[in-house]
Write an enzyme that holds these catalytic residues in place. Structure first.
Site, PDB file in Angstrom:
ATOM      1  N   TYR A   9       0.816  -1.218   0.000  1.00 22.08           N
ATOM      2  CA  TYR A   9       0.000   0.000   0.000  1.00 22.08           C
ATOM      3  C   TYR A   9       0.852   1.272   0.000  1.00 22.08           C
ATOM      4  CZ  TYR A   9      -3.974  -3.048   1.129  1.00 22.08           C
ATOM      5  OH  TYR A   9      -4.933  -4.023   1.107  1.00 22.08           O
ATOM      6  N   LYS A  24       3.621 -15.108   1.698  1.00 26.13           N
ATOM      7  CA  LYS A  24       3.629 -15.967   0.515  1.00 26.13           C
ATOM      8  C   LYS A  24       5.096 -16.188   0.129  1.00 26.13           C
ATOM      9  CE  LYS A  24       0.666 -16.994  -2.140  1.00 26.13           C
ATOM     10  NZ  LYS A  24       0.166 -18.376  -2.356  1.00 26.13           N
ATOM     11  N   ASP A  49      -2.646 -17.880   1.803  1.00 22.78           N
ATOM     12  CA  ASP A  49      -3.852 -18.485   1.207  1.00 22.78           C
ATOM     13  C   ASP A  49      -4.330 -19.664   2.046  1.00 22.78           C
ATOM     14  OD1 ASP A  49      -1.442 -19.644   0.420  1.00 22.78           O
ATOM     15  OD2 ASP A  49      -2.208 -20.373  -1.480  1.00 22.78           O
ATOM     16  N   ASP A  65      -5.064  -7.036   5.879  1.00 19.12           N
ATOM     17  CA  ASP A  65      -6.308  -6.349   5.528  1.00 19.12           C
ATOM     18  C   ASP A  65      -7.395  -7.393   5.237  1.00 19.12           C
ATOM     19  OD1 ASP A  65      -8.099  -4.451   4.747  1.00 19.12           O
ATOM     20  OD2 ASP A  65      -6.980  -3.739   3.004  1.00 19.12           O
ATOM     21  N   ASP A  71     -10.497  -8.944   8.011  1.00 18.67           N
ATOM     22  CA  ASP A  71     -11.918  -8.810   7.668  1.00 18.67           C
ATOM     23  C   ASP A  71     -12.599 -10.173   7.680  1.00 18.67           C
ATOM     24  OD1 ASP A  71     -11.914  -6.109   7.374  1.00 18.67           O
ATOM     25  OD2 ASP A  71     -12.845  -6.127   5.383  1.00 18.67           O
TER      26      ASP A  71
END
Ligand code: NAD
Length: 368
Positions: free
Chosen positions: A145, A196, A229, A253, A257
Site C-alpha cells: 500500500y 507468501k 492463502d 487487511d 476482515d
C-alpha cells in the site's frame, strides 16, 4: 519533538454513529475516574466530515497536535454520503490515514472473539466458532500500500500499466513480529506468521526475519509459518487452531476482515493501532471500532456501542497497563449479554432489545 502526556486521552467521535457510541465510552471513562480514581485527562475535538464542514479540512493542525501529545486517541467513525463528492484529499477518511501515518502506528491489532452468548450470530456452525479468541496483528505502514514505484502509466499499443511495489525491510518486519510474540506471551503463547514465501521474495524475507527473531528472543513461544492463502482457508475450516496471527499490510487487511465475520456482527469488534515505544517506554496509540459511521442508523439511538467500549478496554490494557480493569470491562460486556440485553443488530428471539445508551448503562452497572 512533542512529549506524550501519559494519561491523556483525545476523544474524536467523528461522524454518523461515532458520537453516539463515543458517548458511552465517555460514561465509562468517567466511571473509572470517579470510582477507581484513575486520573485520565480527556479532551474532545472534531475529525472527519464534521471537521471538514467547520474548518474545510478533515483534520486541523490543532487536532493533529493534540493527537501527538496524547497517549491514546479514541476514534468513533468518519465519513458518510454527505461527503462522498468532496475532493479526495479532503475526504473524511484522509484524516484517519494521516493520523495512522504521522503517529507512526505500525501495528494494527484486531481481536476476533466469539462470545458464547452470540454464537448463533456467526454464519459458521456454533461448534466451529464457540469460544473463538484470535488476535490478528497486521503491519500497517509498509508493504504494497505504500511501496514505490507505484502508479498507472501508458505503455505501447495504447495499453496502460498499473504498478504497486510490495516491499519490506528487516526492521519493519521485526518490530511488528515482536508485538505479536509479546502479545502471545500474555495469551496462549502461539504465533502463526503468514506470508507468501513460496512466490514472493518479500515473503521469504518476512519468514526468515520472524524465524530469526524467534530463535534469538522468543524461543518459549510456539511459532508456525503458514502461507496466507492456506491461512484464509484454515480460518474457515478450523479457526480455533489460531492464537496470534502476524502478517503484512495486504494479507492482514483481507484476513482480519475475514476473521471479523466469524464472530457475527460489526458492532462488536474493537481494534488498536500501536506505535513504537520511546526511550521512556511510552507509545502513541489509536483505538477504534472496526465499523464505519453507519449512516443508515445514525440518530436512531440503536447503534451498538460494544465495539467502542471494547476498544477502550484495549486502551486500558495496551496503553495504560491496567490489565485488571480491562478484564473487568470485558467481563461486564459478557455479563450484560448473558442477561439477554441486545441492541438491534444482534437482537434475537427471547432477548431484550435496548438502545445505545441503555446498553452503555447496563455495562456500567456490571462494572466492579
Ligand atoms: P459501516 O460499518 O458504517 O456499516 C455497515 C453496516 O453495519 C450498516 O448496515 C450499519 O448500520 C451496520 N453497523 C455498523 N456499525 C454498527 C453498530 N455499531 N451497531 C449496529 N450496526 C452497525 O460501513 P459502510 O456502510 O460501508 O460505510 C459507511 C461510511 O463509513 C462510509 O462513508 C465509509 O467510508 C465509512 N467508514 C469509516 C470507517 C472508519 O471510520 N474507520 C470504517 C469503515 C467505513
Amino acid at each position: 519533538m512533542i512529549k506524550i502526556k501519559k494519561r491523556k486521552i483525545l476523544l474524536l467521535p467523528g461522524d454518523g454513529i461515532g458520537p453516539e457510541v463515543m458517548a458511552e465510552v465517555k460514561k465509562i471513562i468517567n466511571w473509572y475516574n470517579y470510582k477507581k480514581f484513575l486520573d485520565f485527562e480527556t479532551d474532545e475535538d472534531l475529525v472527519g466530515g464534521c471537521s471538514y464542514d467547520k474548518h474545510g479540512t478533515p483534520l486541523t493542525d490543532e487536532v493533529f497536535f493534540k493527537a501527538l501529545e496524547s497517549a491514546v486517541v479514541m476514534l468513533g467513525a468518519v465519513g458518510g454520503p454527505k461527503w462522498d463528492t468532496v475532493e479526495f484529499a479532503k475526504r473524511p477518511e484522509r484524516a484517519l490515514l494521516k493520523l495512522r501515518k504521522e503517529l507512526k502506528l505500525f501495528a494494527n491489532l484486531r481481536p476476533a472473539i466469539c462470545f458464547k452468548q452470540l454464537v448463533d450470530a456467526s454464519t459458521l456452525k456454533p461448534e466451529i466458532v464457540s469460544g473463538l479468541d484470535i488476535m490478528i496483528v497486521r503491519e500497517l505502514t509498509g508493504g504494497i500500500y505504500f511501496g514505490e514505484p507505484r502508479g498507472i502509466k501508458p505503455i505501447e499499443n495504447g495499453e496502460r500499466r498499473g504498478t504497486n511495489t510490495h516491499t519490506y525491510t528487516s526492521s519493519e518486519i521485526i518490530r511488528v513480529a515482536r508485538i505479536a510474540f509479546d502479545l502471545a506471551k500474555k495469551r496462549s503463547n502461539k504465533v502463526t506468521s503468514c506470508e507468501k514465501s513460496n512466490v514472493m521474495e518479500a515473503g521469504q524475507l518476512w519468514r526468515e526475519e520472524v524465524q530469526l527473531l524467534h530463535e534469538k528472543e522468543y524461543k518459549e513461544v510456539e511459532l508456525n509459518h503458514m502461507l496466507a492463502d492456506n491461512c484464509a482457508m484454515q480460518l474457515l475450516r478450523n479457526p480455533k487452531q489460531f492464537d496470534v496471527i502476524v502478517t503484512d499490510n495486504l494479507f492482514g487487511d483481507i484476513l482480519s476482515d475475514q476473521a471479523s465475520m466469524l464472530t457475527g456482527s460489526l458492532g462488536l469488534l474493537p481494534s488498536a493501532s500501536l506505535g513504537a515505544k520511546n526511550k521512556e517506554g511510552e507509545m502513541r496509540a489509536m483505538y477504534e471500532p472496526i465499523h464505519g459511521s453507519a449512516p443508515d442508523i445514525t440518530g436512531k439511538g440503536i447503534a451498538n456501542p460494544i465495539a467502542s467500549i471494547l476498544s477502550f478496554a484495549m486502551a486500558l490494557k495496551y496503553s495504560f497497563n491496567h490489565d485488571k480493569e480491562a478484564e473487568n470491562l470485558e467481563k461486564a460486556v459478557q455479563a450484560v449479554l448473558e442477561d439477554g440485553f441486545r441492541t438491534k443488530d444482534i437482537m434475537s428471539k427471547g432477548m431484550k432489545e435496548v438502545s445505545t445508551s441503555q446498553m452503555g448503562d447496563a455495562i456500567i452497572s456490571k462494572l466492579k
